[in-house]
Motif scaffolding. Sequence first.
Motif, PDB file in Angstrom:
ATOM      1  N   CYS A 142      67.304  25.497   1.334  1.00 38.64           N
ATOM      2  CA  CYS A 142      68.282  24.492   2.673  1.00 38.64           C
ATOM      3  C   CYS A 142      70.286  24.254   2.333  1.00 38.64           C
ATOM      4  O   CYS A 142      70.998  24.828   2.571  1.00 38.64           O
ATOM      5  CB  CYS A 142      68.355  23.378   3.125  1.00 38.64           C
ATOM      6  SG  CYS A 142      66.683  23.689   4.814  1.00 38.64           S
ATOM      7  N   ARG A 143      69.803  24.073   1.283  1.00 40.36           N
ATOM      8  CA  ARG A 143      70.991  23.772  -0.532  1.00 40.36           C
ATOM      9  C   ARG A 143      71.894  25.364  -0.418  1.00 40.36           C
ATOM     10  O   ARG A 143      72.970  24.707   0.415  1.00 40.36           O
ATOM     11  CB  ARG A 143      70.133  23.210  -1.353  1.00 40.36           C
ATOM     12  CG  ARG A 143      71.469  22.667  -2.280  1.00 40.36           C
ATOM     13  CD  ARG A 143      70.881  21.487  -3.960  1.00 40.36           C
ATOM     14  NE  ARG A 143      70.987  20.760  -2.752  1.00 40.36           N
ATOM     15  CZ  ARG A 143      69.447  20.176  -3.036  1.00 40.36           C
ATOM     16  NH1 ARG A 143      68.357  21.273  -4.035  1.00 40.36           N
ATOM     17  NH2 ARG A 143      69.249  19.089  -2.818  1.00 40.36           N
ATOM     18  N   ALA A 144      70.933  26.396  -0.718  1.00 41.93           N
ATOM     19  CA  ALA A 144      71.352  27.418  -1.293  1.00 41.93           C
ATOM     20  C   ALA A 144      72.667  28.240  -0.053  1.00 41.93           C
ATOM     21  O   ALA A 144      73.267  28.655   0.414  1.00 41.93           O
ATOM     22  CB  ALA A 144      70.397  28.298  -1.756  1.00 41.93           C
ATOM     23  N   ALA A 145      71.293  27.246   1.532  1.00 42.22           N
ATOM     24  CA  ALA A 145      72.075  28.294   2.683  1.00 42.22           C
ATOM     25  C   ALA A 145      73.146  27.525   3.046  1.00 42.22           C
ATOM     26  O   ALA A 145      73.945  27.981   4.050  1.00 42.22           O
ATOM     27  CB  ALA A 145      71.024  28.177   3.428  1.00 42.22           C
ATOM     28  N   GLY A 146      73.784  26.650   2.292  1.00 42.69           N
ATOM     29  CA  GLY A 146      74.645  25.586   2.752  1.00 42.69           C
ATOM     30  C   GLY A 146      74.834  24.542   3.653  1.00 42.69           C
ATOM     31  O   GLY A 146      75.564  24.554   3.991  1.00 42.69           O
ATOM     32  N   HIS A 147      73.417  24.068   4.034  1.00 40.20           N
ATOM     33  CA  HIS A 147      73.987  23.070   4.830  1.00 40.20           C
ATOM     34  C   HIS A 147      73.863  21.810   4.018  1.00 40.20           C
ATOM     35  O   HIS A 147      73.812  21.057   3.137  1.00 40.20           O
ATOM     36  CB  HIS A 147      72.104  22.744   5.427  1.00 40.20           C
ATOM     37  CG  HIS A 147      71.332  24.233   6.035  1.00 40.20           C
ATOM     38  ND1 HIS A 147      71.718  24.227   7.922  1.00 40.20           N
ATOM     39  CD2 HIS A 147      70.345  25.301   6.198  1.00 40.20           C
ATOM     40  CE1 HIS A 147      71.291  24.594   7.596  1.00 40.20           C
ATOM     41  NE2 HIS A 147      70.342  25.412   7.144  1.00 40.20           N
ATOM     42  N   PRO A 148      74.800  20.747   5.328  1.00 42.63           N
ATOM     43  CA  PRO A 148      74.794  19.819   4.702  1.00 42.63           C
ATOM     44  C   PRO A 148      74.326  18.410   4.300  1.00 42.63           C
ATOM     45  O   PRO A 148      74.705  17.513   3.595  1.00 42.63           O
ATOM     46  CB  PRO A 148      76.471  19.194   5.550  1.00 42.63           C
ATOM     47  CG  PRO A 148      75.335  20.113   7.308  1.00 42.63           C
ATOM     48  CD  PRO A 148      75.401  21.152   6.810  1.00 42.63           C
ATOM     49  N   HIS A 149      73.073  18.732   4.998  1.00 41.03           N
ATOM     50  CA  HIS A 149      72.473  18.110   4.475  1.00 41.03           C
ATOM     51  C   HIS A 149      70.673  18.582   4.071  1.00 41.03           C
ATOM     52  O   HIS A 149      69.817  18.798   5.194  1.00 41.03           O
ATOM     53  CB  HIS A 149      71.887  17.033   5.269  1.00 41.03           C
ATOM     54  CG  HIS A 149      73.344  15.967   6.475  1.00 41.03           C
ATOM     55  ND1 HIS A 149      73.985  14.903   5.594  1.00 41.03           N
ATOM     56  CD2 HIS A 149      74.336  16.466   7.094  1.00 41.03           C
ATOM     57  CE1 HIS A 149      75.431  14.897   6.026  1.00 41.03           C
ATOM     58  NE2 HIS A 149      75.141  15.641   7.190  1.00 41.03           N
ATOM     59  N   PRO A 150      70.695  18.984   3.151  1.00 38.14           N
ATOM     60  CA  PRO A 150      69.333  20.582   2.697  1.00 38.14           C
ATOM     61  C   PRO A 150      68.440  19.198   2.866  1.00 38.14           C
ATOM     62  O   PRO A 150      67.330  20.044   3.784  1.00 38.14           O
ATOM     63  CB  PRO A 150      70.078  20.760   1.720  1.00 38.14           C
ATOM     64  CG  PRO A 150      70.826  20.183   0.725  1.00 38.14           C
ATOM     65  CD  PRO A 150      71.558  18.589   2.601  1.00 38.14           C
ATOM     66  N   GLY A 151      67.648  18.505   2.889  1.00 39.83           N
ATOM     67  CA  GLY A 151      66.851  17.357   3.022  1.00 39.83           C
ATOM     68  C   GLY A 151      66.280  17.693   3.965  1.00 39.83           C
ATOM     69  O   GLY A 151      65.151  17.161   4.400  1.00 39.83           O
ATOM     70  N   ARG A 152      67.535  16.697   4.330  1.00 37.79           N
ATOM     71  CA  ARG A 152      66.866  16.732   5.954  1.00 37.79           C
ATOM     72  C   ARG A 152      66.393  17.289   7.035  1.00 37.79           C
ATOM     73  O   ARG A 152      65.466  17.551   7.365  1.00 37.79           O
ATOM     74  CB  ARG A 152      68.160  15.481   6.847  1.00 37.79           C
ATOM     75  CG  ARG A 152      67.808  15.045   8.583  1.00 37.79           C
ATOM     76  CD  ARG A 152      69.026  14.543   9.317  1.00 37.79           C
ATOM     77  NE  ARG A 152      70.427  14.801   9.044  1.00 37.79           N
ATOM     78  CZ  ARG A 152      71.099  14.893   9.387  1.00 37.79           C
ATOM     79  NH1 ARG A 152      71.503  13.147   9.356  1.00 37.79           N
ATOM     80  NH2 ARG A 152      72.470  15.535   9.582  1.00 37.79           N
TER      81      ARG A 152
END
Length: 189
Positions: A142-152
Amino acid sequence: MSEEEGGKPPLRDRVFRAAAELFHAEGIRGVGVDAIARAAQTTKMGLYRQFGSKDELITEWVRNQVEQYTAVLDRLAGRWPDDPRRQLAGFAEFIADDVASATHRGCTFINTVAELPDAAHPARKLIEEHKARQLARLTKLCRAAGHPHPGRTALHLTLVLEGAQAVAQNGSAPDLRKRLLEIAAEIVG
C-alpha cells in the motif's frame, strides 16, 4: 522392498496428506490419530514415529498452509514486481476465488484458531506470526502504491478479506466473489 519401491509415497508424506485431508474435512479436534493412521495405511506407532504428537502434526499442517499463502504473495511479486496495486488486486482475487469455492469448513486459519483455545499452541503462534507478516507485507504494498495511510488501507483490506472468508462459510452474502472484488478495488484504488 521399501515403501518407495513398492509404489507408495513415503510414510511421512502419507501421514501428512491423510491428516491434511481429514483436518480440512472434519476439523482438527474432530479427527483422532487412529483415523489418520487408518487413512495413511499405517499404525498409530507408525504415525508417532513420523510426528511425535498430534499437536506436532497439526503444527506442520498449519506451517504448510502458511507457506502456501506466502507463496501466493511471492508469485504476485514476481509477476508484477513494479505494480504494487496489481499485487494487491491479485491477492484479493486469490482470496475471492477461495471464498467462491469454500466448503462448509472455510478458512483453515480461522478454524484452527477456533479449535485451539490455548494461545500458546505452536500452531496458533504460527498463524499469528503469519498474519502479522501478511499485514506488514500488504502495508508495504500500500505504501509503494502511494496510499496516504498505508497501514490503515492494508488493515481495511485485511478485514474485508478475512471477513469474506468467514461469511463464505454461512453463505449469507450473494455473489460474494464479485462483491469482495468490488470492495477490495475500492479500498486499493
